[in-house]
Design an enzyme around this catalytic site. Structure first.
Site, PDB file in Angstrom:
ATOM      1  N   SER A  29      32.334  35.910  -1.594  1.00 11.19           N
ATOM      2  CA  SER A  29      31.111  35.377  -2.078  1.00 11.19           C
ATOM      3  C   SER A  29      31.856  35.241  -4.049  1.00 11.19           C
ATOM      4  CB  SER A  29      30.171  35.564  -2.163  1.00 11.19           C
ATOM      5  OG  SER A  29      29.541  36.194  -0.396  1.00 11.19           O
ATOM      6  N   HIS A  60      31.556  29.626  -0.247  1.00 14.72           N
ATOM      7  CA  HIS A  60      32.573  30.026   1.090  1.00 14.72           C
ATOM      8  C   HIS A  60      33.514  28.941   1.111  1.00 14.72           C
ATOM      9  CE1 HIS A  60      32.345  34.260   1.494  1.00 14.72           C
ATOM     10  NE2 HIS A  60      30.779  34.328   1.156  1.00 14.72           N
ATOM     11  N   HIS A  82      28.828  35.246   8.411  1.00 15.18           N
ATOM     12  CA  HIS A  82      28.545  36.680   8.494  1.00 15.18           C
ATOM     13  C   HIS A  82      27.639  36.859  10.088  1.00 15.18           C
ATOM     14  CE1 HIS A  82      29.096  35.381   4.354  1.00 15.18           C
ATOM     15  NE2 HIS A  82      29.711  36.695   3.861  1.00 15.18           N
ATOM     16  N   TYR A  84      24.495  37.496   9.697  1.00 15.92           N
ATOM     17  CA  TYR A  84      23.692  36.905   9.422  1.00 15.92           C
ATOM     18  C   TYR A  84      23.383  35.221   9.741  1.00 15.92           C
ATOM     19  CZ  TYR A  84      25.125  35.714   4.798  1.00 15.92           C
ATOM     20  OH  TYR A  84      25.646  35.008   3.838  1.00 15.92           O
ATOM     21  N   GLU A  85      24.706  34.601   9.691  1.00 21.01           N
ATOM     22  CA  GLU A  85      24.467  33.472  10.296  1.00 21.01           C
ATOM     23  C   GLU A  85      23.694  32.860  11.066  1.00 21.01           C
ATOM     24  OE1 GLU A  85      27.442  31.263   8.061  1.00 21.01           O
ATOM     25  OE2 GLU A  85      28.335  33.037   6.951  1.00 21.01           O
ATOM     26  N   ALA A 112      31.454  40.646  -1.503  1.00 19.08           N
ATOM     27  CA  ALA A 112      30.869  41.249  -3.124  1.00 19.08           C
ATOM     28  C   ALA A 112      29.848  42.323  -2.575  1.00 19.08           C
ATOM     29  CB  ALA A 112      29.788  39.232  -3.892  1.00 19.08           C
ATOM     30  N   MET A 207      26.638  42.688   3.458  1.00 16.66           N
ATOM     31  CA  MET A 207      26.251  41.965   4.277  1.00 16.66           C
ATOM     32  C   MET A 207      27.464  41.489   5.516  1.00 16.66           C
ATOM     33  SD  MET A 207      23.138  39.509   2.682  1.00 16.66           S
ATOM     34  CE  MET A 207      22.509  40.304   1.543  1.00 16.66           C
ATOM     35  N   SER A 208      28.181  42.480   5.136  1.00 14.03           N
ATOM     36  CA  SER A 208      29.644  41.230   5.521  1.00 14.03           C
ATOM     37  C   SER A 208      30.465  42.769   5.454  1.00 14.03           C
ATOM     38  CB  SER A 208      29.915  41.077   4.722  1.00 14.03           C
ATOM     39  OG  SER A 208      30.850  40.871   3.695  1.00 14.03           O
ATOM     40  N   ASN A 231      25.665  43.534  -8.267  1.00 17.66           N
ATOM     41  CA  ASN A 231      24.269  43.252  -9.173  1.00 17.66           C
ATOM     42  C   ASN A 231      23.705  45.475  -8.795  1.00 17.66           C
ATOM     43  OD1 ASN A 231      24.118  41.875  -6.003  1.00 17.66           O
ATOM     44  ND2 ASN A 231      22.357  43.931  -5.971  1.00 17.66           N
ATOM     45  N   HIS A 243      21.175  35.152  -4.625  1.00 16.63           N
ATOM     46  CA  HIS A 243      22.969  35.125  -3.913  1.00 16.63           C
ATOM     47  C   HIS A 243      23.972  33.999  -5.347  1.00 16.63           C
ATOM     48  CE1 HIS A 243      26.189  33.238  -1.514  1.00 16.63           C
ATOM     49  NE2 HIS A 243      25.722  32.339  -1.702  1.00 16.63           N
TER      50      HIS A 243
HETATM   51  N1  HPA Z   1      22.517  43.819  -1.149  1.00 13.39           N
HETATM   52  C1  HPA Z   1      22.709  43.402  -0.252  1.00 13.39           C
HETATM   53  N2  HPA Z   1      24.185  42.571  -0.153  1.00 13.39           N
HETATM   54  C2  HPA Z   1      24.458  41.729  -1.381  1.00 13.39           C
HETATM   55  C3  HPA Z   1      24.141  42.649  -2.179  1.00 13.39           C
HETATM   56  C4  HPA Z   1      22.907  43.239  -2.715  1.00 13.39           C
HETATM   57  O1  HPA Z   1      22.406  43.968  -3.282  1.00 13.39           O
HETATM   58  N3  HPA Z   1      24.700  41.808  -3.608  1.00 13.39           N
HETATM   59  C5  HPA Z   1      25.598  40.893  -3.134  1.00 13.39           C
HETATM   60  N4  HPA Z   1      25.815  40.997  -1.781  1.00 13.39           N
END
Ligand code: HPA
Length: 268
Positions: A29, A60, A82, A84-85, A112, A207-208, A231, A243
Site C-alpha cells: 500500500s 494498489h 488481500h 480480507y477482500e 505498510a 493485513m498482508s 502508524n 487507510h
Molecule cells: N494495522 C494493520 N495493518 C496496518 C496498520 C495497522 O495498524 N498500519 C498499516 N497497515
C-alpha cells in the site's frame, strides 16, 4: 504446472522474449511509486494475466512490470490483493507461482504496517525477521502432497537479511528488525488485540504478506520482507490508524527510505 500459470507464462514470454527475472518484488500500500525505479521491458495489467487478482484497494495499481532495477532483472507486482477482500487466503497464489515459474529465485515483499514499538515511529523501515499468523488461514488449504508441509524456519532468508542490513547501512538508513503479525483486517485492530500481539512477540502488525511468504516458500523461493511503518498500532498513542494515513506515510518518508535501500540492494 497449473494451466493459468502456463497461460500467464506464454503471455509474458511473448511480451518480453528471453527476459528472465531474478527477483520478484511485491509493492504494498502506497509503495507503488517504487515501480518508477525500474527500467521497464514490459508492463501488463493484471486483467491480462489469468488468475491474477483485480486489486480493489486504493493505492494498489494492479500491474506486473518486467525490467531492471539497477543491475538486477526483476518482476515487480505493483499491487496485491488481500485475504480480507474475498475471505480467501490464496488470492496471491497465481502471481507468486508465475514469478517463480518465470525464474525468480527470490521474492522481496513490501508492506505498510503499524508499529508496536515506541522507538519505531511512523516513517521507519522494519525488516521482517519472522512472523506470527494470527488469522488461522493458509493459502495452502486444499493443496495435496507432502510439499504442503512447508518448513517455516528461516522463512525470511538469513543471507538476504544480511544483504539488506548492509544495503541499508550503506544507504544511510536505519533498518529496524522485528516480527510481523498478520491480522485479517479490514477493520484495524482493537487496543486489546494489539496488547495481546505485543505479548505474543510481535513488533509490527499488518493485513498482508504472510500468505505470500507461505506460497513463496512452498514454491522454493527465498524470501525477504520490508515493512514501512505508517502508524503506531491501535492504543499506542498517535493518530487513529486509517487507510489514508497509511497511504500518505508509505508514499512519503518510509517509501523514500525504502527506495534508497533497494537502490543499493539491487546494485550489489
Ligand atoms: N494495522 C494493520 N495493518 C496496518 C496498520 C495497522 O495498524 N498500519 C498499516 N497497515
Amino acid at each position: 504446472m497449473d494451466e493459468q500459470v502456463q497461460q500467464c507464462l506464454a503471455e509474458l514470454r511473448a511480451r518480453a522474449q528471453g527476459f528472465v527475472p531474478e527477483v520478484g518484488i511485491v509493492l504494498g500500500s502506497g509503495l507503488g511509486g517504487l515501480a518508477g525505479e525500474v527500467h521497464v521491458v514490459a508492463s501488463l495489467p493484471y486483467g491480462e494475466l489469468p488468475g491474477f487478482p483485480v486489486p480493489g484497494v486504493g493505492g494498489h495499481a494492479g500491474r506486473l512490470v518486467l525490467g531492471r532495477f539497477r543491475d538486477t532483472p526483476v518482476a515487480l507486482l505493483q499491487g496485491r490483493s488481500h485475504y480480507y477482500e474475498h475471505g480467501r487466503a490464496d488470492t496471491m497464489k497465481a502471481p507468486v507461482r508465475v514469478l517463480s515459474a518465470l525464474g525468480c529465485k527470490t521474492l522481496l515483499l513490501t508492506n505498510a504496517a503499524g508499529s508496536l514499538r515506541p522507538e519505531m515511529a511512523p516513517g521507519s523501515v522494519m525488516m521482517v525477521t519472522d512472523h506470527i499468523n494470527f488469522t488461522g488461514q493458509s493459502p495452502l488449504f486444499g493443496e495435496t502432497g507432502d510439499a504442503r508441509f512447508v518448513d517455516m524456519i528461516d522463512a525470511y532468508d538469513p543471507d538476504l537479511r544480511q544483504r539488506l542490513r548492509v544495503a541499508a547501512a550503506s544507504a544511510g538508513v536505519r533498518l529496524h528488525e522485528g516480527v510481523y503479525i498478520w491480522f485479517s483486517g479490514p477493520s484495524f485492530e482493537t487496543p486489546a488485540e494489539i496488547r495481546a500481539a505485543g505479548r505474543l512477540g510481535a513488533d509490527a502488525v499488518g493485513m498482508s504478506t504472510v500468505p505470500e511468504v507461505i506460497l513463496a516458500r512452498h514454491a522454493g523461493m527465498k524470501v525477504a520482507a520490508l515493512s514501512v511503518i505508517t502508524n503506531f498500532a491501535a492504543g499506542l498513542g498517535g493518530e487513529k490508524p486509517s487507510h489514508l494515513e497509511t497511504l500518505r506515510v508509505a508514499a512519503q518518508r518510509g517509501g523514500e527510505d525504502l527506495r534508497r535501500i533497494l537502490n543499493v540492494f539491487f546494485a550489489s
